[in-house]
Design an enzyme around this catalytic site. Structure first.
Site: not given
Length: 544
Positions: A155, A145, A307
């Site tokens: 993930k 991330s 994201d």
């Protein structure tokens, strides 16, 4: 304490040594008995750094083999979609994962060489692949991330498109650590040279189908017609090609202010602590785009796996994620013809301004612990119209009320800011200022405090009875929660509320700290008192 480098371009001396990072990935062998070197799935998968022996080839070999075994036992026999971001460790980790997946005869799809796949694009792709078929397909996103350039992440996303829940990740985590402890003897493996000759591997275009479908969730026509001046900073992340494809397909003019892909992220402004961190919700990391705010009608950025969203407006500059999510909820229910019974999801550490907006809409609020996984089922089944968390991650339904993605999607949240600015002739910052006039001003902050492994374990297991105080910041305590009100799931900490404020405390899954979130609807002084008393309450509880 704000570091002197905060908001300034990263100096050469703090840039990551990529060659050393990549070498450590292959040469460092984690000690499976050392807690900090084990496989650990937090709220967003396993994360670590190769130089600290917490994200190395052996970790990925073990995790991938454990995942192959899980899929087999769960009856998941379809395609494994694999996406990576632009962190230096993502590409070698993908190669390692492919060596194991293909040896286990798992059909895999990846993007072509030197292309990256944003998390929301992968979630969308999984959902699309599972339409009109009985065969279950799933995916992996290899990303840490917004974490610093030294980090890697892995993930797993389920056939419902969303991040795997703890009942699944705990199985994978435990089996992976067992494989590590047994010196990887159970790992099936092909050589790197065999990867692209495997009949189980397909190279494909993930981005174009996603972009072509954007008009089912965003009013792309109104954005084009408004002819806004839109600034975009991908922050060196995986979605640069998404924005280029949007320009190509929809004819929307986007001024992409930075097209650099650089694993050191040398173009970044340093975060509050002087580290390079691609956090699009940080005013320090976003300093270069904030400087350009007045040049654009709306501007936005994303973290490396796209994201998360960062919204920069003429009216207020970088918007606090809590503020923007409040506006998004109001706007969506003002502009979409969705059903009456749809719920609105928020994490319990998100602003109570959201509660006030949801109440004004006469909608149902669904409050859950930290982690986007808690929204997956509701978005997938269409019972939640929206799910969002204070760290600038959210997703919502298509215009017809059907599922779009079940993972955080920073792309649609950015485009929605352009849609509402086009339609309302006001930017999201101006709309939020109207909320403050109606509902009062929010004073919100998160602070971190050091905590040992044992102290974090105590905090995670606190009970309501452990808090004996009757007041907090000169107000009577109304409620103490150790389970979220929306789904009764454990918070992994606690939340304490009063009439005009609240705090929540929870341990970090990856660092030796605990986090305190607090909000006041009175003033800054009241917020300071909330934080001070919250720290005292927590310290007393975990040190006994």
């Amino acid at each position: 304490m704000i570091n002197e480098l905060a908001g300034k371009q990263a100096p050469k001396e703090i840039l990551e040594e990529i060659d050393a990072l990549l070498k450590s990935y292959y040469t460092n062998k984690p000690d499976a008995k050392e807690q900090t070197q084990k496989v650990t799935f937090g709220t967003s998968g396993h994360r670590g750094s190769s130089t600290k022996s917490s994200f190395n080839e052996n970790h990925i070999l073990a995790i991938t083999q454990a995942l192959c075994e899980y899929r087999k036992n769960a009856g998941i026999t379809g395609v494994m979609h694999i996406g990576i971001d632009t962190h230096a460790l993502s590409t070698p980790a993908q190669i390692t994962a492919l060596q194991v997946f293909l040896a286990n005869e798992v059909a895999c799809k990846i993007a072509k060489k030197e292309e990256y796949t944003p998390t929301p694009v992968l979630s969308f792709t999984i959902l699309e692949s599972n339409k009109n078929t009985d065969i279950l397909n799933d995916g992996v996103v290899i990303t840490p991330s917004h974490n610093p350039p030294s980090d890697g992440g892995f993930k797993y996303n389920m056939p419902n498109g969303g991040p795997a829940d703890t009942d699944v990740t705990s199985l994978i985590e435990n089996r992976a650590n067992q494989i590590l402890q047994n010196d990887l003897v159970d790992v099936k493996l092909i050589s790197k040279d065999e990867i692209f000759n495997s009949s189980f591997l397909e190279v494909c275009d993930f981005i174009t189908p996603y972009v072509k479908a954007l008009d089912t969730i965003i009013d792309m026509d109104i954005i084009k017609e408004a002819n806004l001046k839109i600034g975009v900073d991908p922050l060196g992340g995986s979605g640069l090609e998404v924005y280029k494809k949007i320009q190509e397909i929809y004819g929307i003019k986007l001024d992409i202010v930075n097209e650099k892909i650089d694993p050191t992220f040398s173009f970044m402004s340093c975060d509050h602590d002087g580290k390079i961190r691609m956090d699009c919700s940080s005013k320090y990391a976003m300093a270069s785009l904030i400087k350009l705010a007045k040049e654009y009608d709306i501007a936005f950025a994303n973290d490396p796996d796209f994201d998360r969203h960062g919204i920069v407006t003429k009216s207020v500059g970088l918007m606090n994620p809590n503020h923007y999510l409040s506006v998004v909820i109001w706007y969506l229910f003002s502009s979409r013809n969705w059903g009456e019974d749809l719920g609105i999801g928020k994490t319990l550490v998100s602003s109570s301004m959201i509660d006030k907006v949801v109440n004004s809409l006469d909608k149902k609020l669904y409050e859950v612990p930290v982690g986007f996984k808690w929204f997956v089922d509701g978005l997938y089944k269409g019972t939640l119209a929206f799910g969002g968390e204070e760290s600038a991650g959210a997703s919502f339904l298509r215009k017809d009320g059907s599922v779009w993605s079940t993972d955080k999607d920073g792309i649609i949240l950015n485009l929605l800011a352009a849609e509402m600015t086009s339609k309302l002739k006001r930017d999201p910052g101006e709309i939020y200022q109207e909320f403050e006039e109606e509902f009062g001003k929010s004073y919100y902050r998160r602070v971190d405090a050091p905590a040992s492994f044992e102290q974090k374990a105590k905090l995670k297991n606190l009970s309501v009875e452990d808090i004996t105080s009757k007041t907090l910041a000169n107000e009577e305590i109304e409620n103490i929660y150790t389970n979220a009100s929306g789904n009764n799931a454990s918070i992994g900490g606690l939340k304490v509320t009063t009439k005009n404020g609240w705090f929540a405390a929870r341990p970090s899954g990856t660092e030796d700290i605990y986090k305190i979130y607090a909000e006041s609807f009175i003033n800054e002084e009241h917020l300071e008192l909330l934080i001070k008393e919250a720290q005292a309450l927590v310290s007393k509880s975990i040190e006994n």
